[in-house]
Design a protein around this motif. Structure first.
Motif, PDB file in Angstrom:
ATOM      1  N   GLY A  37       0.817  -1.218   0.000  1.00  0.00           N
ATOM      2  CA  GLY A  37       0.000   0.000   0.000  1.00  0.00           C
ATOM      3  C   GLY A  37       0.845   1.259   0.000  1.00  0.00           C
ATOM      4  O   GLY A  37       2.084   1.230   0.025  1.00  0.00           O
ATOM      5  N   TYR A  38       0.161   2.375  -0.007  1.00  0.00           N
ATOM      6  CA  TYR A  38       0.826   3.682  -0.033  1.00  0.00           C
ATOM      7  C   TYR A  38       1.431   3.976   1.337  1.00  0.00           C
ATOM      8  O   TYR A  38       0.861   3.629   2.382  1.00  0.00           O
ATOM      9  N   ARG A  39       2.577   4.669   1.312  1.00  0.00           N
ATOM     10  CA  ARG A  39       3.248   5.017   2.561  1.00  0.00           C
ATOM     11  C   ARG A  39       4.133   6.233   2.333  1.00  0.00           C
ATOM     12  O   ARG A  39       4.339   6.685   1.191  1.00  0.00           O
ATOM     13  N   LEU A  40       4.654   6.783   3.419  1.00  0.00           N
ATOM     14  CA  LEU A  40       5.662   7.837   3.329  1.00  0.00           C
ATOM     15  C   LEU A  40       7.029   7.194   3.129  1.00  0.00           C
ATOM     16  O   LEU A  40       7.303   6.114   3.680  1.00  0.00           O
ATOM     17  N   PRO A  41       7.914   7.820   2.384  1.00  0.00           N
ATOM     18  CA  PRO A  41       9.270   7.257   2.263  1.00  0.00           C
ATOM     19  C   PRO A  41      10.017   7.416   3.591  1.00  0.00           C
ATOM     20  O   PRO A  41       9.737   8.328   4.373  1.00  0.00           O
ATOM     21  N   THR A  42      10.920   6.511   3.840  1.00  0.00           N
ATOM     22  CA  THR A  42      11.829   6.757   4.960  1.00  0.00           C
ATOM     23  C   THR A  42      12.744   7.911   4.566  1.00  0.00           C
ATOM     24  O   THR A  42      12.851   8.284   3.389  1.00  0.00           O
ATOM     25  N   GLU A  43      13.433   8.475   5.551  1.00  0.00           N
ATOM     26  CA  GLU A  43      14.332   9.582   5.232  1.00  0.00           C
ATOM     27  C   GLU A  43      15.430   9.127   4.284  1.00  0.00           C
ATOM     28  O   GLU A  43      15.796   9.851   3.347  1.00  0.00           O
ATOM     29  N   ALA A  44      15.955   7.918   4.492  1.00  0.00           N
ATOM     30  CA  ALA A  44      17.008   7.410   3.605  1.00  0.00           C
ATOM     31  C   ALA A  44      16.476   7.218   2.199  1.00  0.00           C
ATOM     32  O   ALA A  44      17.147   7.533   1.199  1.00  0.00           O
ATOM     33  N   GLU A  45      15.230   6.688   2.083  1.00  0.00           N
ATOM     34  CA  GLU A  45      14.633   6.513   0.760  1.00  0.00           C
ATOM     35  C   GLU A  45      14.429   7.863   0.087  1.00  0.00           C
ATOM     36  O   GLU A  45      14.676   8.006  -1.123  1.00  0.00           O
ATOM     37  N   TRP A  46      13.959   8.844   0.866  1.00  0.00           N
ATOM     38  CA  TRP A  46      13.712  10.158   0.275  1.00  0.00           C
ATOM     39  C   TRP A  46      14.996  10.717  -0.345  1.00  0.00           C
ATOM     40  O   TRP A  46      14.992  11.178  -1.497  1.00  0.00           O
ATOM     41  N   GLU A  47      16.100  10.679   0.406  1.00  0.00           N
ATOM     42  CA  GLU A  47      17.334  11.247  -0.119  1.00  0.00           C
ATOM     43  C   GLU A  47      17.874  10.410  -1.277  1.00  0.00           C
ATOM     44  O   GLU A  47      18.449  10.956  -2.232  1.00  0.00           O
ATOM     45  N   TYR A  48      17.687   9.099  -1.217  1.00  0.00           N
ATOM     46  CA  TYR A  48      18.101   8.229  -2.324  1.00  0.00           C
ATOM     47  C   TYR A  48      17.367   8.624  -3.605  1.00  0.00           C
ATOM     48  O   TYR A  48      17.970   8.666  -4.686  1.00  0.00           O
ATOM     49  N   SER A  62       2.083  23.532  10.194  1.00  0.00           N
ATOM     50  CA  SER A  62       2.765  24.698   9.634  1.00  0.00           C
ATOM     51  C   SER A  62       2.035  25.996   9.921  1.00  0.00           C
ATOM     52  O   SER A  62       2.135  26.958   9.165  1.00  0.00           O
ATOM     53  N   GLY A  63       1.303  26.041  11.007  1.00  0.00           N
ATOM     54  CA  GLY A  63       0.694  27.306  11.421  1.00  0.00           C
ATOM     55  C   GLY A  63      -0.097  27.971  10.327  1.00  0.00           C
ATOM     56  O   GLY A  63      -0.901  27.348   9.643  1.00  0.00           O
ATOM     57  N   ILE A  64       0.150  29.257  10.104  1.00  0.00           N
ATOM     58  CA  ILE A  64      -0.629  30.020   9.117  1.00  0.00           C
ATOM     59  C   ILE A  64      -0.031  29.933   7.721  1.00  0.00           C
ATOM     60  O   ILE A  64      -0.615  30.462   6.776  1.00  0.00           O
ATOM     61  N   TYR A  65       1.116  29.293   7.571  1.00  0.00           N
ATOM     62  CA  TYR A  65       1.848  29.436   6.317  1.00  0.00           C
ATOM     63  C   TYR A  65       1.584  28.375   5.263  1.00  0.00           C
ATOM     64  O   TYR A  65       1.780  28.600   4.095  1.00  0.00           O
ATOM     65  N   GLY A  66       1.184  27.227   5.595  1.00  0.00           N
ATOM     66  CA  GLY A  66       0.913  26.226   4.572  1.00  0.00           C
ATOM     67  C   GLY A  66       2.159  25.726   3.888  1.00  0.00           C
ATOM     68  O   GLY A  66       2.273  25.775   2.656  1.00  0.00           O
ATOM     69  N   GLY A  67       3.137  25.251   4.668  1.00  0.00           N
ATOM     70  CA  GLY A  67       4.374  24.792   4.057  1.00  0.00           C
ATOM     71  C   GLY A  67       4.587  23.301   4.122  1.00  0.00           C
ATOM     72  O   GLY A  67       5.601  22.810   3.617  1.00  0.00           O
ATOM     73  N   TYR A  68       3.664  22.540   4.762  1.00  0.00           N
ATOM     74  CA  TYR A  68       3.896  21.117   4.980  1.00  0.00           C
ATOM     75  C   TYR A  68       2.954  20.279   4.115  1.00  0.00           C
ATOM     76  O   TYR A  68       1.738  20.395   4.190  1.00  0.00           O
ATOM     77  N   GLY A  69       3.567  19.414   3.267  1.00  0.00           N
ATOM     78  CA  GLY A  69       2.812  18.475   2.450  1.00  0.00           C
ATOM     79  C   GLY A  69       3.481  17.112   2.506  1.00  0.00           C
ATOM     80  O   GLY A  69       4.202  16.798   3.457  1.00  0.00           O
ATOM     81  N   PHE A  70       3.301  16.315   1.452  1.00  0.00           N
ATOM     82  CA  PHE A  70       3.935  14.996   1.467  1.00  0.00           C
ATOM     83  C   PHE A  70       3.879  14.369   0.074  1.00  0.00           C
ATOM     84  O   PHE A  70       3.158  14.827  -0.816  1.00  0.00           O
ATOM     85  N   ARG A  71       4.636  13.299  -0.079  1.00  0.00           N
ATOM     86  CA  ARG A  71       4.680  12.496  -1.290  1.00  0.00           C
ATOM     87  C   ARG A  71       4.542  11.037  -0.859  1.00  0.00           C
ATOM     88  O   ARG A  71       4.968  10.668   0.233  1.00  0.00           O
ATOM     89  N   VAL A  72       3.936  10.193  -1.701  1.00  0.00           N
ATOM     90  CA  VAL A  72       3.762   8.790  -1.320  1.00  0.00           C
ATOM     91  C   VAL A  72       4.596   7.877  -2.219  1.00  0.00           C
ATOM     92  O   VAL A  72       4.903   8.213  -3.364  1.00  0.00           O
ATOM     93  N   VAL A  73       4.932   6.733  -1.646  1.00  0.00           N
ATOM     94  CA  VAL A  73       5.637   5.692  -2.384  1.00  0.00           C
ATOM     95  C   VAL A  73       4.937   4.370  -2.114  1.00  0.00           C
ATOM     96  O   VAL A  73       4.096   4.263  -1.220  1.00  0.00           O
ATOM     97  N   ARG A  74       5.266   3.348  -2.899  1.00  0.00           N
ATOM     98  CA  ARG A  74       4.783   1.988  -2.682  1.00  0.00           C
ATOM     99  C   ARG A  74       5.935   1.009  -2.867  1.00  0.00           C
ATOM    100  O   ARG A  74       6.765   1.170  -3.779  1.00  0.00           O
ATOM    101  N   SER A  75       5.986   0.014  -2.016  1.00  0.00           N
ATOM    102  CA  SER A  75       7.019  -1.023  -2.163  1.00  0.00           C
ATOM    103  C   SER A  75       6.686  -1.906  -3.361  1.00  0.00           C
ATOM    104  O   SER A  75       5.516  -2.170  -3.659  1.00  0.00           O
TER     105      SER A  75
END
Length: 622
Positions: free
Chosen positions: A490-501, A607-620
């Motif tokens: 299923g869909y998930r967040l990447p690990t930090e190592a995966e993100w940088e990879y 992210s308070g009033i600014y709207g700076g936090y989102g995300f990307r999904v990955v699948r194994s």
């Protein structure tokens, strides 16, 4: 002697002639009299019609009967009484003070059946008379209820009234009896309004015994002069039937109405992708040529009905499936069932994703950046598995399909639209999205709280299936203990190592930003963003065809934030108070957009009033 006798005879004849006619200046003749009577108060006679007017004939006293009152029963009597001579017709009138009678009261509504609430007024033509009445059928007197205002008839009643005035005899008693009209039951039709087959027979009935039904077929309101219903009506062209029921002594029924159209058949649904092997994630749309028809479908091979899932958006095919669909429209026959079957081609990549080939990364100072810690430290070896990576940050359109915003919502101030990245998203919200989307697409969810993978059942979840869900708005220790199933597809967040990879293009690149050393080519950040987010994929992709790894919105990673050592697990620190964010954002300077830059925030922070936090999904890739 003989001569003298003739003379005497002649003289006698002259005398006779003289008395037989009325001769002027003669008082000695036979008078002529009128055939009409002449009368005075006491006698009557025939008056002479000759010049001797003082002569009369047959003079006699009047022959009178009894005095008779001459008033109408409903009008007052002034006591006048009259008697008439039976011979000459002479009338003798007297005033009997003791015979004066008040006029009989009059009711404004005649006896009979009336509507409930009918107002009855009582009047008397004798000026100054008072009216008294009863409602129980008893005879009224001057001690009965005095009439002062209209009487409302709400039940069966007998009204009786008299009129009274000082110095006059009371009026006769007036009486009126009323019953309350019933209302006839409204006619009913055997077939409800809607589309029917041509030739459908419609019967009309009424629950009131003995009532007659009248109807129209042109939409006009029926009356007792309309066509009387005697047999079933055949519906061949479209029509509006209206009917009333009528019965003597009762109020007519309300008008009943039905409208019929003739059914056609809805066109069969069509699938945008023919049966066969398809890539996982292939989007299949279903259309119908019949305007305004609704489509219902199944994914388990069963026959669909109007109770099945309604089609509202493209269906993502992520596993072998048989789709069946029908189209339905009120007033028409349902379409035939359409069907397709799909299998998943081995190795094909889901739509909107890029397959990233894994590898082993050995820590090296080349991955470090000045002034910031880094994750691929010397002595650390991280194994990255193959995965499907979404080529864009999760958009607002994708996010709102499953989730709601827990605090502020995107606005024009910071960018709003289907293709803008979702923001005001905390880490809890992101994992809710991942599991809900996985469940919807029949994939194995990656995250659990305890043994439960359905976020709708997690303690502390906010929202509902209709309006979407989101996570807690403050730190939650139960959610912090969430676990990650590495074997789930299923869909998930990447690990930090995966993100940088990924940002380093499968570990092969050492550019400052993902895809370039020139930040303006690949990232929206404080110097070029005009203080807002921008639609995804607006800058250049990196060499993997993945966009916005630098800039636009910060992207949540799975890991707890903490110092990284050679022994740190592939999934990062085992505990902490903040989760990792990577990639920088529109409101931060260029240094935040570097592929090695680490950021962090509380998992409840949006992210308070600014709207700076989102995300990307990955699948194994399994």
């Amino acid at each position: 002697m003989k001569k003298n006798r003739w003379i005497a005879a002649l003289a006698a004849m002259v005398m006779v002639l003289a008395f037989a006619g009325c001769q002027i200046n003669s008082d000695n003749h036979e008078h002529s009299f009128s055939k009409d009577w002449t009368s005075d108060a006491t006698d009557h006679w025939h008056a002479a019609t000759c010049e001797h007017t003082k002569e009369v004939s047959d003079k006699a006293a009047h022959t009178f009967g009894d005095y008779v009152s001459n008033n109408d029963a409903t009008t007052e009597s002034d006591g006048t009484k009259t008697r008439k001579c039976s011979v000459c017709g002479y009338e003798d009138t007297v005033i009997d003070e003791g015979s004066k009678i008040v006029a009989t009261p009059v009711f404004s509504v005649e006896s009979g059946a009336v509507d409930s609430g009918t107002e009855v007024t009582i009047t008397c033509s004798t000026e100054g008379a008072k009216i008294y009445y009863t409602t129980d059928g008893t005879e009224p007197t001057a001690s009965s209820t005095e009439y002062t205002a209209a009487i409302s008839v709400t039940e069966a009643v007998t009204l009786k009234a008299i009129a009274v005035k000082s110095g006059m005899n009371d009026s006769a008693v007036a009486s009126a009896s009323y019953t309350i009209k019933g209302t006839i039951a409204t006619p009913t039709f055997s077939v409800e309004s809607g589309a029917v087959d041509s030739g459908t027979s419609v019967t009309i009935s009424c629950a009131t015994e003995g009532a007659k039904i009248y109807y129209t077929t042109d939409g006009s309101d029926p009356t007792a002069s309309s066509t009387e219903y005697t047999a079933a009506i055949s519906v061949t062209p479209p029509m509006t039937l209206k009917a009333i029921a009528v019965k003597s002594g009762m109020n007519n029924s309300a008008v009943a109405s039905v409208s019929y159209t003739i059914k056609g058949t809805v066109a069969s649904p069509e699938f945008s992708v023919a049966s066969g092997a398809v890539n996982s994630g292939t989007k299949v749309t279903i259309t119908c040529a019949t305007e305004s028809a609704k489509i219902y479908y199944t994914t388990d091979g069963t026959e669909p009905t109007a109770e099945s899932t309604e089609y509202t958006a493209a269906i993502s095919v992520t596993a072998a499936v048989t789709l069946k669909a029908i189209a339905v429209k009120s007033g028409m026959n349902d379409s035939a069932v359409a069907s397709v079957s799909y299998t998943i081609s081995s190795g094909n990549i889901p739509e909107g994703f890029v397959k990233v080939t894994g590898g082993t990364v050995t820590g090296d100072t080349k991955y470090a950046s000045s002034g910031n810690d880094y994750i691929f430290v010397a002595g650390r070896t991280v194994t990255i598995s193959d995965m499907y990576v979404c080529d864009h940050e999760v958009t607002q359109a994708e996010y709102k399909k499953y989730c709601k915003y827990g605090s502020s919502s995107p606005s024009s101030s910071y960018g709003v639209g289907d293709n803008y990245p979702a923001y005001y998203v905390n880490w809890y919200d992101a994992v809710v999205y991942c599991n809900l989307r996985s469940i919807d697409e029949c994939l194995t969810p990656a995250y659990k709280i305890g043994e439960e993978t359905d976020p709708a059942k997690w303690s502390g979840i906010v929202g509902d299936a209709t309006n979407g869900y989101c996570g807690p708005s403050s730190s939650n220790s139960t959610w912090d203990e969430l676990t990650y199933d590495k074997e789930a597809d299923g869909y998930r967040l990447p690990t930090e190592a995966e993100w940088e990879y990924i940002a380093r293009e499968e570990g092969t690149s050492t550019t400052t930003y993902s895809g370039s050393d020139t930040i303006d080519d690949v990232a929206w950040y404080s110097s070029n963003s005009s203080s807002k987010t921008h639609e995804v994929k607006g800058k250049n992709a990196n060499s993997l065809d993945i966009y916005d790894m630098s800039g636009n919105v910060y992207e949540w990673c799975y890991d707890w934030y903490g110092s990284v050592t050679s022994s740190t697990a592939d999934t990062g620190a085992s505990a902490g108070s903040s989760r990792v964010q990577r990639g920088g954002a529109w409101r931060y300077d260029a240094s935040h957009c570097a592929v090695s830059y680490r950021n962090y925030s509380s998992p409840s922070h949006r992210s308070g009033i600014y709207g700076g936090y989102g995300f990307r999904v990955v699948r194994s890739v399994n």
